[in-house]
Design a protein around this motif. Structure first.
Motif, short mmCIF file in Angstrom:
data_model
loop_
_atom_site.label_atom_id
_atom_site.label_comp_id
_atom_site.label_asym_id
_atom_site.label_seq_id
_atom_site.Cartn_x
_atom_site.Cartn_y
_atom_site.Cartn_z
N ALA A 55 14.66 104.90 148.08
CA ALA A 55 16.03 104.95 147.55
C ALA A 55 16.04 104.60 146.07
O ALA A 55 16.69 105.29 145.27
CB ALA A 55 16.93 103.99 148.34
N ARG A 56 15.32 103.54 145.70
CA ARG A 56 15.25 103.15 144.28
C ARG A 56 14.59 104.25 143.45
O ARG A 56 15.04 104.57 142.35
CB ARG A 56 14.48 101.84 144.12
CG ARG A 56 15.29 100.61 144.49
CD ARG A 56 14.60 99.32 144.09
NE ARG A 56 13.33 99.11 144.76
CZ ARG A 56 13.17 98.57 145.96
NH1 ARG A 56 14.23 98.16 146.63
NH2 ARG A 56 11.97 98.41 146.47
N TRP A 57 13.53 104.85 143.99
CA TRP A 57 12.81 105.92 143.29
C TRP A 57 13.74 107.10 143.06
O TRP A 57 13.80 107.64 141.95
CB TRP A 57 11.58 106.33 144.10
CG TRP A 57 10.82 107.46 143.51
CD1 TRP A 57 9.82 107.39 142.59
CD2 TRP A 57 10.99 108.87 143.80
NE1 TRP A 57 9.36 108.66 142.28
CE2 TRP A 57 10.07 109.57 143.02
CE3 TRP A 57 11.84 109.58 144.65
CZ2 TRP A 57 9.97 110.97 143.05
CZ3 TRP A 57 11.75 110.97 144.69
CH2 TRP A 57 10.82 111.64 143.89
N LEU A 58 14.46 107.54 144.10
CA LEU A 58 15.35 108.69 143.96
C LEU A 58 16.46 108.39 142.96
O LEU A 58 16.77 109.22 142.09
CB LEU A 58 15.92 109.12 145.30
CG LEU A 58 16.88 110.32 145.25
CD1 LEU A 58 16.21 111.54 144.62
CD2 LEU A 58 17.41 110.64 146.64
N ARG A 59 17.05 107.23 143.07
CA ARG A 59 18.12 106.85 142.13
C ARG A 59 17.59 106.90 140.70
O ARG A 59 18.24 107.45 139.80
CB ARG A 59 18.65 105.45 142.47
CG ARG A 59 19.83 105.02 141.61
CD ARG A 59 20.41 103.70 142.10
NE ARG A 59 20.90 103.79 143.46
CZ ARG A 59 22.09 104.30 143.81
NH1 ARG A 59 22.89 104.76 142.88
NH2 ARG A 59 22.46 104.33 145.06
N ASP A 60 16.40 106.38 140.47
CA ASP A 60 15.79 106.39 139.14
C ASP A 60 15.55 107.83 138.67
O ASP A 60 15.84 108.17 137.52
CB ASP A 60 14.48 105.60 139.16
CG ASP A 60 13.81 105.58 137.81
OD1 ASP A 60 14.44 105.09 136.84
OD2 ASP A 60 12.66 106.06 137.70
N GLN A 61 15.03 108.68 139.57
CA GLN A 61 14.78 110.07 139.21
C GLN A 61 16.08 110.77 138.81
O GLN A 61 16.12 111.54 137.85
CB GLN A 61 14.13 110.83 140.37
CG GLN A 61 12.71 110.39 140.70
CD GLN A 61 11.75 110.63 139.56
OE1 GLN A 61 11.78 111.67 138.91
NE2 GLN A 61 10.89 109.66 139.31
N LEU A 62 17.13 110.51 139.56
CA LEU A 62 18.42 111.14 139.27
C LEU A 62 19.00 110.65 137.95
O LEU A 62 19.49 111.44 137.13
CB LEU A 62 19.40 110.91 140.42
CG LEU A 62 19.00 111.56 141.75
CD1 LEU A 62 19.98 111.17 142.85
CD2 LEU A 62 18.89 113.06 141.62
#
Length: 150
Positions: free
Chosen positions: A18-25
């Motif tokens: 979740a943290r990774w995806l949020r960061d990517q976005l």
């Protein structure tokens, strides 16, 4: 409900994904603040459902390969990177797949490969061996189409 990996596992957890995806976005300009519209915009851009993206961002993870492929495509990232971020593969597992250890007794023969794959019918084994040998010969050709010399 947040899932955890086995003790000693180096695979990412749903919370890390979740943290990774949020960061990517956020890196790509999606405003992920409440009412920022980033999640809705990414849903529209990626073709993934609101529910799917919400589940991932709410630390419920994602294991469906179609979802992970769509994420990789939408984020313009290699699928392997998304699989690692999602906790499907660890970096060490990916390295093992990319660089397998040599077999102690040398490469498999087509007959051994058929046996390891559970191909038992003699006719099926013969087809498998013929196809494998054809592909090996084809691979031996040089780039200009001439057969390589032995």
């Amino acid at each position: 409900m947040e899932q955890n990996n086995q003790p000693g596992s180096d695979k990412a957890t749903p919370a890390e994904f979740a943290r990774w995806l949020r960061d990517q976005l956020e890196r790509r300009g999606y405003d992920m603040r409440p009412r920022g519209g980033g999640q809705s915009r990414f849903v529209a851009d990626s073709g993934l459902s609101v529910g799917t993206i919400s589940r991932i961002l709410n630390k419920q993870g994602a294991q469906d390969i179609k979802v992970l492929e769509a994420l990789a495509l939408a984020l313009d990232l290699p699928l392997a990177e998304v699989l690692i971020a999602a906790g499907v593969l660890s970096r060490s597992e990916l390295a093992d797949v990319q660089n397998p250890a040599p077999r102690p007794d040398g490469p498999l023969t087509p007959e051994q490969a058929a046996e390891e794959m559970g191909i038992e019918d003699p006719e099926d084994v013969a087809h498998f061996v013929n196809t494998t040998e054809f592909l090996i010969r084809r691979r031996a050709k040089t780039r200009n189409g001439r057969a390589a010399e032995n």
